[in-house]
Write an enzyme that holds these catalytic residues in place. Sequence first.
Site, PDB file in Angstrom:
ATOM      1  N   GLY A 128      43.382  59.338  63.119  1.00  0.00           N
ATOM      2  CA  GLY A 128      42.074  59.306  63.784  1.00  0.00           C
ATOM      3  C   GLY A 128      40.941  59.778  62.886  1.00  0.00           C
ATOM      4  O   GLY A 128      39.845  60.083  63.369  1.00  0.00           O
ATOM      5  N   PRO A 240      32.341  63.048  43.255  1.00  0.00           N
ATOM      6  CA  PRO A 240      31.853  62.289  42.100  1.00  0.00           C
ATOM      7  C   PRO A 240      32.960  61.946  41.105  1.00  0.00           C
ATOM      8  O   PRO A 240      33.049  60.818  40.626  1.00  0.00           O
ATOM      9  CB  PRO A 240      30.799  63.215  41.485  1.00  0.00           C
ATOM     10  CG  PRO A 240      30.271  63.962  42.661  1.00  0.00           C
ATOM     11  CD  PRO A 240      31.475  64.208  43.536  1.00  0.00           C
ATOM     12  N   GLU A 242      36.234  61.735  41.693  1.00  0.00           N
ATOM     13  CA  GLU A 242      37.164  60.798  42.322  1.00  0.00           C
ATOM     14  C   GLU A 242      36.609  59.371  42.258  1.00  0.00           C
ATOM     15  O   GLU A 242      37.296  58.421  41.873  1.00  0.00           O
ATOM     16  CB  GLU A 242      37.398  61.227  43.777  1.00  0.00           C
ATOM     17  CG  GLU A 242      38.213  60.229  44.558  1.00  0.00           C
ATOM     18  CD  GLU A 242      38.589  60.725  45.960  1.00  0.00           C
ATOM     19  OE1 GLU A 242      38.407  61.926  46.244  1.00  0.00           O
ATOM     20  OE2 GLU A 242      39.083  59.900  46.746  1.00  0.00           O
ATOM     21  N   ARG A 268      46.893  25.829  29.790  1.00  0.00           N
ATOM     22  CA  ARG A 268      47.056  24.865  30.884  1.00  0.00           C
ATOM     23  C   ARG A 268      46.155  23.633  30.670  1.00  0.00           C
ATOM     24  O   ARG A 268      44.968  23.785  30.339  1.00  0.00           O
ATOM     25  CB  ARG A 268      46.676  25.577  32.197  1.00  0.00           C
ATOM     26  CG  ARG A 268      46.692  24.708  33.412  1.00  0.00           C
ATOM     27  CD  ARG A 268      48.096  24.438  33.870  1.00  0.00           C
ATOM     28  NE  ARG A 268      48.100  23.615  35.078  1.00  0.00           N
ATOM     29  CZ  ARG A 268      49.169  22.971  35.507  1.00  0.00           C
ATOM     30  NH1 ARG A 268      50.310  23.064  34.861  1.00  0.00           N
ATOM     31  NH2 ARG A 268      49.105  22.256  36.607  1.00  0.00           N
ATOM     32  N   GLN A 279      33.377  22.917  31.767  1.00  0.00           N
ATOM     33  CA  GLN A 279      32.209  23.799  31.768  1.00  0.00           C
ATOM     34  C   GLN A 279      32.312  24.858  32.876  1.00  0.00           C
ATOM     35  O   GLN A 279      31.903  26.002  32.681  1.00  0.00           O
ATOM     36  CB  GLN A 279      30.924  22.992  31.937  1.00  0.00           C
ATOM     37  CG  GLN A 279      29.700  23.853  31.654  1.00  0.00           C
ATOM     38  CD  GLN A 279      28.412  23.091  31.857  1.00  0.00           C
ATOM     39  OE1 GLN A 279      28.176  22.501  32.913  1.00  0.00           O
ATOM     40  NE2 GLN A 279      27.571  23.087  30.856  1.00  0.00           N
TER      41      GLN A 279
END
Length: 380
Positions: A128, A240, A242, A268, A279
């Site tokens: 909660g 800060p 963290e 690929r 592009q």
Amino acid sequence: MVDQAELELFRDNVRRFLEEEAQPHYEQWEKDGIVPKSFYRKMGENGLLCVDQPEEYGGIGAPFEFSVVVLEEAARMGFMALASNLSVHSDIAAPYILHLGSEEQKQFYLPRMASGECIGAIGMTEPGAGSDLQGIRSRADADGQGGYVVNGGKTFITNGQNAGVVVAAIKTDPAAGAKGTTLFLLDTDQDGFSRGRNLEKIGQHAADTSELFFKDMKVGADKVLGRLGGGFGHLIDELPRERLVLAAMAVAHARGALERTVAYVQERKAFGQSIASFQNTRFTLARLKSDIEVHQAYVNECSGKYQRGEMDVPTAAMIKYATTELEGRVVDQCLQLFGGYGYMSEYPISRDFVDARIQRIYGGTSEIMLEVIARSVLGR
Ligand SMILES: Cc1cc2nc3c(=O)[nH]c(=O)nc-3n(C[C@H](O)[C@H](O)[C@H](O)COP(=O)(O)OP(=O)(O)OC[C@H]3O[C@@H](n4cnc5c(N)ncnc54)[C@H](O)[C@@H]3O)c2cc1C
């Protein structure tokens, strides 16, 4: 000022260590849903845990950036679960103890955390109480002999299965609102502590994430971390760092995902040419690369601010918000360039995609970050 040459040398060492000691086992750890404790010891032996902790507490006393490099390299290599585990241990739990602990607490926990013997966790969230930590219901009642009896539980706790100590936010005075929350150091080998199951997640499988339960757990006053009733203030002071380490992980992870994509699109082929020659591919990669470098510059600036003690809560929210949203965009657009193969588990980009998702949720959701930033912009 950090010596950049030394930092890059350290980065090479970390990368080599992870290539040798983590890469061969990472698939298995993901399957097991946990990184073995023996790996933490190996990291400790190599001086890769709690790197910026002072030498007197078992660290190597390096600048903060060195600790961040450990997380960045794990994230860049696509080991986000490991990066999460390590961020909680070395860059969140240990700094709480270093900054707030008594000398006895520091001597007791920090050297064992630096060696990997004791793994740290942070226990804030409850069923909660997530974004709104005022909803915490776990409580510590005075036992009349100077100690406390703790009852309640936590959920979604990273390192929950492996942890030896949990820095937990507990109500000591439920009627006192924000002033009624206290941080405790809860030892997981103590009577009254139990772990729930290792929760199944969509990504970051190797990061053990658990429920924790406290039932009539007797805790001495020496396990109070910081000020009695000062829990929320301490949380705000530690946020800060963290949020900054999560931001550094986000940019490094985005960088790694981009590298993996650059390699793929050159191999690929479609319509007789490499995917890289379209592009759309070229511009997508160019945009993502520009975004990554701009965000990296902000991470670097904020690291300097943190070192100088100038990092405030709104700035930490901005960097966490901006970089984790960037990470989400990068892994999504990179996966697109893999086509159907990007959706296959055997391609690491699919792991990048799911592993990145939680970064916008834990450590404060993007919406909560926006609230914090908006408050600083509007002054209310
Ligand atoms: C893999 C994982 C690891 C975690 N590790 C840890 C850990 O180690 N320690 C720990 O303590 N916790 C941990 N957490 C918990 C995490 O920090 C919380 O999940 C997070 O803070 C969100 O809380 P909640 O899940 O209760 O979501 P809620 O708070 O219920 O939020 C639900 C939604 O509502 C939004 N919301 C809530 N309040 C507001 C508001 N005021 N304005 C706008 N939107 C709002 C949120 O942004 C979100 O989108 C972890 C979670 C996960 C999934």
